[in-house]
Enzyme design. Structure first.
Site, PDB file in Angstrom:
ATOM      1  N   HIS A   1      -0.626 -10.133  -3.114  1.00  0.00           N
ATOM      2  CA  HIS A   1      -1.686  -9.255  -3.630  1.00  0.00           C
ATOM      3  C   HIS A   1      -2.607 -10.005  -4.615  1.00  0.00           C
ATOM      4  O   HIS A   1      -2.749  -9.602  -5.783  1.00  0.00           O
ATOM      5  CB  HIS A   1      -0.994  -8.073  -4.329  1.00  0.00           C
ATOM      6  CG  HIS A   1      -1.847  -6.868  -4.559  1.00  0.00           C
ATOM      7  ND1 HIS A   1      -2.848  -6.822  -5.509  1.00  0.00           N
ATOM      8  CD2 HIS A   1      -1.845  -5.665  -3.963  1.00  0.00           C
ATOM      9  CE1 HIS A   1      -3.415  -5.622  -5.488  1.00  0.00           C
ATOM     10  NE2 HIS A   1      -2.826  -4.898  -4.560  1.00  0.00           N
TER      11      HIS A   1
ATOM     12  N   GLN B   1      -6.461  -5.348   3.527  1.00  0.00           N
ATOM     13  CA  GLN B   1      -6.857  -4.378   2.513  1.00  0.00           C
ATOM     14  C   GLN B   1      -7.794  -5.082   1.544  1.00  0.00           C
ATOM     15  O   GLN B   1      -7.449  -6.137   0.983  1.00  0.00           O
ATOM     16  CB  GLN B   1      -5.624  -3.847   1.767  1.00  0.00           C
ATOM     17  CG  GLN B   1      -5.928  -2.845   0.657  1.00  0.00           C
ATOM     18  CD  GLN B   1      -6.131  -1.411   1.162  1.00  0.00           C
ATOM     19  OE1 GLN B   1      -5.760  -1.088   2.298  1.00  0.00           O
ATOM     20  NE2 GLN B   1      -6.710  -0.556   0.338  1.00  0.00           N
TER      21      GLN B   1
ATOM     22  N   HIS C   1       2.996   0.184  -3.048  1.00  0.00           N
ATOM     23  CA  HIS C   1       3.475  -1.195  -3.192  1.00  0.00           C
ATOM     24  C   HIS C   1       4.973  -1.279  -3.498  1.00  0.00           C
ATOM     25  O   HIS C   1       5.414  -2.004  -4.402  1.00  0.00           O
ATOM     26  CB  HIS C   1       2.668  -1.913  -4.273  1.00  0.00           C
ATOM     27  CG  HIS C   1       1.210  -2.097  -3.922  1.00  0.00           C
ATOM     28  ND1 HIS C   1       0.775  -2.268  -2.638  1.00  0.00           N
ATOM     29  CD2 HIS C   1       0.084  -2.137  -4.706  1.00  0.00           C
ATOM     30  CE1 HIS C   1      -0.556  -2.408  -2.634  1.00  0.00           C
ATOM     31  NE2 HIS C   1      -0.994  -2.314  -3.868  1.00  0.00           N
TER      32      HIS C   1
ATOM     33  N   ASN D   1       0.831  -1.200   0.000  1.00  0.00           N
ATOM     34  CA  ASN D   1       0.000   0.000   0.000  1.00  0.00           C
ATOM     35  C   ASN D   1       0.878   1.268   0.000  1.00  0.00           C
ATOM     36  O   ASN D   1       1.997   1.244  -0.490  1.00  0.00           O
ATOM     37  CB  ASN D   1      -1.027  -0.018   1.126  1.00  0.00           C
ATOM     38  CG  ASN D   1      -2.254   0.797   0.756  1.00  0.00           C
ATOM     39  OD1 ASN D   1      -2.259   2.005   0.938  1.00  0.00           O
ATOM     40  ND2 ASN D   1      -3.273   0.156   0.206  1.00  0.00           N
ATOM     41  N   ARG D   2       0.363   2.358   0.567  1.00  0.00           N
ATOM     42  CA  ARG D   2       0.977   3.660   0.288  1.00  0.00           C
ATOM     43  C   ARG D   2       1.805   4.218   1.437  1.00  0.00           C
ATOM     44  O   ARG D   2       1.458   4.046   2.605  1.00  0.00           O
ATOM     45  CB  ARG D   2      -0.124   4.673  -0.079  1.00  0.00           C
ATOM     46  CG  ARG D   2      -0.801   4.297  -1.374  1.00  0.00           C
ATOM     47  CD  ARG D   2      -1.955   5.190  -1.742  1.00  0.00           C
ATOM     48  NE  ARG D   2      -2.481   4.785  -3.042  1.00  0.00           N
ATOM     49  CZ  ARG D   2      -3.337   3.766  -3.228  1.00  0.00           C
ATOM     50  NH1 ARG D   2      -3.794   3.102  -2.190  1.00  0.00           N
ATOM     51  NH2 ARG D   2      -3.725   3.442  -4.441  1.00  0.00           N
TER      52      ARG D   2
ATOM     53  N   TYR E   1      -6.022 -11.404  -6.397  1.00  0.00           N
ATOM     54  CA  TYR E   1      -7.421 -11.023  -6.658  1.00  0.00           C
ATOM     55  C   TYR E   1      -8.223 -12.310  -6.804  1.00  0.00           C
ATOM     56  O   TYR E   1      -7.865 -13.164  -7.632  1.00  0.00           O
ATOM     57  CB  TYR E   1      -7.555 -10.253  -7.965  1.00  0.00           C
ATOM     58  CG  TYR E   1      -6.942  -8.877  -7.977  1.00  0.00           C
ATOM     59  CD1 TYR E   1      -7.736  -7.741  -7.883  1.00  0.00           C
ATOM     60  CD2 TYR E   1      -5.571  -8.707  -8.128  1.00  0.00           C
ATOM     61  CE1 TYR E   1      -7.185  -6.465  -7.939  1.00  0.00           C
ATOM     62  CE2 TYR E   1      -5.011  -7.439  -8.179  1.00  0.00           C
ATOM     63  CZ  TYR E   1      -5.829  -6.332  -8.084  1.00  0.00           C
ATOM     64  OH  TYR E   1      -5.278  -5.072  -8.137  1.00  0.00           O
TER      65      TYR E   1
ATOM     66  N   GLU F   1      -5.755  -8.546   0.765  1.00  0.00           N
ATOM     67  CA  GLU F   1      -4.333  -8.353   1.049  1.00  0.00           C
ATOM     68  C   GLU F   1      -4.103  -8.280   2.553  1.00  0.00           C
ATOM     69  O   GLU F   1      -4.540  -7.338   3.205  1.00  0.00           O
ATOM     70  CB  GLU F   1      -3.856  -7.054   0.400  1.00  0.00           C
ATOM     71  CG  GLU F   1      -4.274  -6.881  -1.045  1.00  0.00           C
ATOM     72  CD  GLU F   1      -4.197  -5.426  -1.474  1.00  0.00           C
ATOM     73  OE1 GLU F   1      -3.230  -4.728  -1.127  1.00  0.00           O
ATOM     74  OE2 GLU F   1      -5.137  -4.964  -2.154  1.00  0.00           O
TER      75      GLU F   1
ATOM     76  N   ASP G   1     -11.767   0.157  -1.259  1.00  0.00           N
ATOM     77  CA  ASP G   1     -10.313   0.116  -1.403  1.00  0.00           C
ATOM     78  C   ASP G   1      -9.740   0.599  -0.074  1.00  0.00           C
ATOM     79  O   ASP G   1      -9.111   1.646   0.007  1.00  0.00           O
ATOM     80  CB  ASP G   1      -9.858   0.988  -2.572  1.00  0.00           C
ATOM     81  CG  ASP G   1      -8.371   0.801  -2.876  1.00  0.00           C
ATOM     82  OD1 ASP G   1      -7.747  -0.083  -2.247  1.00  0.00           O
ATOM     83  OD2 ASP G   1      -7.839   1.542  -3.704  1.00  0.00           O
TER      84      ASP G   1
END
Ligand code: GAL
Length: 326
Positions: free
Chosen positions: A158, A265, A88, A62-63, A160, A292, A228
């Site tokens: 990560h 996440q 990431h 993430n950020r 999906y 995540e 998100d």
């Protein structure tokens, strides 16, 4: 070796050296084989991709706000790649690298990456390990990380998921055992303290049809076309209640998740139509939901969040377990 495939009676799992990606999880069902995760059909697409399909992202998932953080009194500035933030691991993160497959058997695969920041801003020469183990219908991954200088460690896988194998996840039901969530600003950075989910569309404790979350008129949902957000987990640990469950009522398929990480996440896949060469052809928006297991986003700049600091001599570890019912 650029990939390895694990097999059991219930699942087939493909792990790629590029990005250490969980590229395929196939369930062997009474109705035939069903792809449960999104993956790339071509390496060119993966290298150019910005959706991190199944990849191992890091050093920090993430950020990191502004690509800046201070460790032991020293400010570090690292490369940014998402609206002024580092996402990431940034443009040269773990997921952009060709990892080395160090062990490969029928039931497990181990990968290793020696990493340092190409731009020089991120402290430490890091060594990352990742092992995927398949036991029947259970897939476990363990991440380890060591460093030679004080650094940040918060990597995560990560993937999906789409239990229907195609289409969108709108009719699938997600349960997350989290009574708090981190609301975000318009660049995806948590605004502050975790917020109580009661009375919000982010209360997933009793299970929510994801199509309802996508259609929510809550400002936090509108901003990201669904979800998100990082959910602060009530159920942390590898035994007991799973922290999250995804169910596909139409097929009866289910995925349960356990983790030792403090947050999950959830990203409901806005923009996935940009992946034109997915495993099953072009994907549509919301073709999968990223689940995540990680530390809180931007923990590097938040002394009140669980720490992501890692010092020489310490080993970061993170374990997540999936159980598929197909
Ligand atoms: C998620 C992140 C999203 C988006 C996505 C990749 O982990 O929360 O905002 O960046 O990765 O495209």
């Amino acid at each position: 070796m650029d990939r390895h495939t694990l097999t059991s009676d219930q699942l087939t799992v493909e792990v790629r050296a590029l990005g250490a990606a969980l590229n395929r999880v196939v369930a062997h069902t009474a109705d035939g084989d069903v792809d449960l995760v999104l993956g790339h059909a071509s390496d060119a697409d993966r290298a150019a991709g910005k959706f991190y399909l199944g990849e191992l992202v890091g050093p920090t998932a993430n950020r990191i706000a502004g690509g800046r953080f201070t460790l032991e009194g020293v400010e570090h500035v690292i490369a940014t790649n998402d609206r002024g933030n580092t996402l990431h691991g940034g443009p040269h993160g773990f997921s952009t690298k060709e990892w080395t497959i160090t062990e490969a058997t029928d039931d497990h695969v181990s990968l290793r990456l020696a990493w340092s920041d190409a731009t020089g801003g991120h402290p430490g020469n890091l060594v990352v390990g990742l092992t995927y183990t398949l036991t029947g219908a259970e897939l476990t991954h363990v991440i380890t990380l060591t460093t030679d200088a004080t650094t940040l460690a918060s990597p995560c896988s990560h993937p999906y998921v789409n239990l229907a194998g195609s289409g969108t996840i709108a009719d699938q039901v997600l349960t997350v055992r989290a009574s708090r969530v981190l609301f975000i600003d318009d660049t995806g950075i948590p605004q502050g303290d975790p917020v109580d989910v009661v009375g919000t569309p982010f209360d997933l404790r009793a299970g929510v049809r994801l199509g309802d979350a996508l259609a929510s008129d809550h400002p936090q949902a509108i901003a990201v076309e669904g979800i998100d957000h990082a959910f602060v987990l009530d159920a942390v640990g590898l035994d007991g209640e799973p922290c999250a469950e995804l169910a596909d009522p139409a097929s009866g398929r289910r995925l349960e998740i356990w983790t030792d990480q403090p947050s999950l996440q959830v990203f409901t896949g806005a923009g996935l139509h940009e992946v034109s060469a997915g495993l099953a052809g072009p994907y549509v928006d919301h073709a999968g939901v990223a689940l995540e297991t990680q530390n809180y986003p931007n923990a590097a700049n938040r002394p009140d969040y669980p720490s992501t600091l890692l010092r020489p001599g310490e080993t970061f570890t993170s374990t997540t377990r999936w159980r598929v019912t197909a």
